[in-house]
Every structure is written in structure tokens, then in C-alpha cells.
Design an enzyme around this catalytic site. Structure first.
Site: not given
Ligand code: FE2
Length: 424
Positions: A57, A59, A153, A211, A214, A310
Site C-alpha cells: 500500500h 502512493h 482520491q 481505501h 479510513e 502508505d
Molecule cells: Fe493510502
């Protein structure tokens, strides 16, 4: 003549040190003594040799974007991070994203992290980051396995262009379908987004990694819908719930019903302890919640759990060097998993379990596996976690692609020099 032999390697599950022989990119023999010579031999001298670290995971589109920026995430919240990224996004260019990703991947390789699942934000009509990371994926294929997730996103239904952009990203070659149901405008829209995205993935035969939940909101229960859709569409074993931090705050009775359903759906879970420790619990006074999903209970239920990094130097997390041992080290503390088997299971969560999330073929140290491995300056998994040990050699396809000298210090007391390296 072999390409490479790593001699006297400690391998988890083997009683005595082993020689590992590699030929044509594969492991061809593992035994207490391999006869023969190789173009290169490495003496592991009883140190731990592991398959590469895997970050399931990440970005890669936003990573290192903090460099040169004066604006920082002062509240430390997920929402301020999303707002900052919203301002930075229009400034991204193909060259910028690519250069940052390549720089980060050099760090990853040096740390022995040779497989990465990266989410890529598709809420950009130009899909600049998608184009850049698709090129990076191909350029770096000899060294790192990169898997791209189409990540809406700004919300799959909340962003007016996301439905179209996500499909375009998949058409361009993005590997996995993503989602962010807790960021849609309503709980109902969140559930609807999960259903749409699961159907899209099922139609295309793709894996899913969302995701999901969260937040610290115990009523954020999109994992329930994700689990149900997985079973309805026959996608068992191909779906991952990332973060799931709301599970920390859920009612215990509800979780006792949820866990077996997740196990039945063969869901994978990725917990991101470094970043969730920063972002969660920010609306609490005291006591402040830990804000991580229930890793111990998920593992006890037989669910595959990996840990991810992450973010690194981006609007959500101001630190990091892509060291997956640092991630697992934080997990020991934040998840209350300091028992011997618990710590070993967290080492597995950044190696074998994460490889399972990504569906990596040929991962491991058995004959027939890919000749990818890391020699650590540690005797075992717990020493590796304690020291966040140096990656002495990082091996890909039987070739050494990164080396780090053994860490040692010299202590000089009363004129007597003593060498220490912190191993036991
Ligand atoms: Fe993430």
C-alpha cells in the site's frame, strides 16, 4: 557454473544454515551444501536471508511532493492532507511525477523493497500521474514489481469526472480497481460506489483494493458492503480492504459478526501503522484512540493481513525512507504485538502476506522461486525488527542490485577501542 550462490543463509523454517544457488533468474537449489561454483558467491555467515520486502500500500504519485513546499499538514488530519494534495495536483507534470517516483524507487531498492502496490489518483482529467507511473512501471520492471491501483482520491461518485477517468485509467493499463467509499458524500453513496466498483472489477477480471473506512467513525462500515460484494461476485481472494481504521472504534459485538464474514470472503487487509498513527485519533481529546485496525483479531480469524508504508514525504506523512522494517517496528508498538510469534507475524506482514495481497508469482526461497532476496545484518526476524537491520545485499533475478556496508560503531573508552554492531 551457477550465476550466484548465497552460502550459509539462515532461512525461516529451516533448522540449519542453507546454501541458495541461483541460475537464469531462478532459485535452483537450496540445501545445507550446494556443490559447485558460481560467478559470484556471498557468504551470509548465518545471517537472515529473506525474500524481498513488499509494500502492498503506497502512493507513488504523491511521494516526495513535500520537498520544496512551505505548506505542511499542520492539523495532521487525513482531510487537510487531501486538501493540500488538491492544491498541489494541478502543479504536477509528467516529468515531475516520474522523477520523484524514480528517486523514491532507488530508496526502495536500497531498502530491499522490490514489490510495491501503488495507488494512483485518477481524479485528474489529464491523468498525468497515471501516464507517468505506467512509464515508470515499465522502465523499472527489471528491478521492482509495480502494481498500479486506479484510486479516485476525490470520490468515485463525488468527483464529477471520476467515473469516466477511472475507466480510462484501466483502459490505459492500470492493474487494480480502487475506491474511497468513506469520502463519498453520504454513507449510501459510499455503499453505491463499492457496488459499482466491484462490478467493474468483476467485468474486467481485475483485483480490487479500496481505501475503506479510513476514519475513527465506528459507523463507517463500508467493509461490510465490500465483503458482501466480494462473495456475491465470486471474487474471493482477489479483494483487499486497506486501512479499515474504523474497525478500531466499532462495537465489539458487530466486529464479532464481521470477522467471520471477512474470512469467508477471503479478504486481504492492509494496515498502515506509520501513517494511521499520525492521521487517526486527531479528533479525540483524551484518551486518544490508537486508530489502527484489529490486526491481531484479523490474523486469529485466518485473514491475510499485510502492513504498508502508505506515504513518504507527502501531504499525509512528513517522514519515511521506504524501510518496511520501520513499518513493522511501528506495528509492534501500535498494535500491541510484542510477543515472539506476534513480532514474527509482523515481519511476515511486510514479506509473505504482502506478496499474497499483490498475488506475486514465484515469491519465496524455495527452488523454482524467483532469485529475489535480501541478506540482512541480523540473525533472525526479531533482531531484524529491533535493529531495522542493514540490507547487506539486495538480489534481483540472481544479481546484486544494491549493497549496504554492515553497520558498526567504534566505542573508545580509556584509550581502548571496542567495535559494536548491536547484534546479540
Ligand atoms: Fe493510502
Amino acid at each position: 557454473m551457477f550465476d550466484l550462490i548465497v552460502r550459509q543463509a539462515t532461512i525461516v523454517g529451516k533448522q540449519s544454515p542453507q546454501d541458495i544457488a541461483c541460475q537464469a533468474g531462478k532459485i535452483v537449489a537450496v540445501s545445507s551444501h550446494v556443490e559447485g561454483e558460481a560467478l559470484r558467491e556471498i557468504d551470509a555467515a548465518g545471517r537472515l536471508v529473506t525474500p524481498p520486502f513488499v509494500d502492498s500500500h503506497f502512493h507513488l504519485d504523491a511521494t516526495l511532493s513535500l520537498i520544496g513546499q512551505s505548506r505542511r499538514n499542520e492539523s495532521g488530519t487525513l482531510l487537510e492532507g487531501i486538501a493540500i494534495w488538491g492544491d498541489l495536483k494541478p502543479l504536477q507534470t509528467f516529468d515531475l511525477v516520474k522523477a520523484r517516483a524514480l528517486k523514491l524507487l532507488n530508496w526502495s531498492i536500497a531498502q530491499g523493497t522490490l514489490a510495491i502496490r501503488t495507488h494512483v489518483d485518477i481524479c485528474d482529467p489529464k491523468l498525468t500521474a497515471v501516464e507517468a507511473l505506467l512509464e515508470v512501471r515499465e522502465q523499472m520492471r527489471p528491478y521492482v514489481d509495480l502494481q498500479l491501483v486506479a484510486f479516485p482520491q476525490d470520490g468515485y461518485l463525488r468527483d464529477p469526472d471520476a467515473v469516466r477517468s477511472l475507466t480510462r485509467a484501466l483502459d490505459m493499463g492500470v492493474d487494480v480497481v480502487g475506491g474511497i467509499p468513506h469520502f463519498e458524500r453520504t454513507m449510501a453513496a459510499g455503499g453505491e460506489s463499492v457496488r459499482f466498483l466491484c462490478e467493474l472489477a468483476a467485468e474486467r477480471g481485475l483485483m480490487i483494493d479500496m481505501h475503506c473506512d479510513e476514519s475513527d467513525d465506528p459507523h463507517s462500515r463500508h467493509i461490510e458492503t465490500l465483503t458482501a460484494e466480494t462473495v456475491r461476485l465470486g471474487m474471493q481472494g482477489r479483494v483487499t480492504g486497506s486501512h479499515l481504521t474504523s474497525m478500531h472504534s466499532m462495537d465489539n459485538y458487530y466486529v464479532s459478526k464481521l470477522l467471520p464474514l471477512m474470512a469467508e470472503a477471503e479478504l486481504h487487509v492492509v494496515c498502515n501503522p506509520l501513517v494511521s498513527k499520525v492521521l487517526q485519533g486527531r479528533h479525540d481529546n483524551y484518551p486518544k484512540r490508537r486508530g489502527l485496525t484489529r490486526v491481531k483479531e484479523l490474523l486469529e480469524e485466518g485473514i491475510n493481513v499485510a502492513l504498508g508504508h502508505d506515504d513518504i514525504l507527502d501531504p499525509w506523512y512528513p517522514l519515511g525512507s521506504h524501510d518496511m522494517l520501520e513499518v513493522a517496528h511501528m506495528g509492534v508498538h501500535a498494535l500491541h504485538m510484542s510477543g515472539v510469534q506476534e513480532m514474527e507475524s509482523l515481519f511476515n506482514a511486510v514479506t509473505y502476506n504482502a506478496a499474497k495481497v499483490m498475488g506475486l508469482a514465484g515469491y519465496g526461497l524455495e527452488p523454482g522461486c524467483r532469485a529475489d532476496m535480501v541478506v540482512l545484518q541480523a540473525a533472525d526476524r526479531i533482531e531484524a525488527l529491533r535493529l531495522k537491520s542493514a540490507r547487506l545485499q539486495v538480489i534481483r533475478g540472481g544479481c546484486v542490485i544494491a549493497e549496504t556496508p554492515a553497520v558498526k560503531s567504534t566505542v573508545c573508552l580509556d584509550g581502548t577501542a571496542v567495535e559494536v554492531d548491536f547484534t546479540c
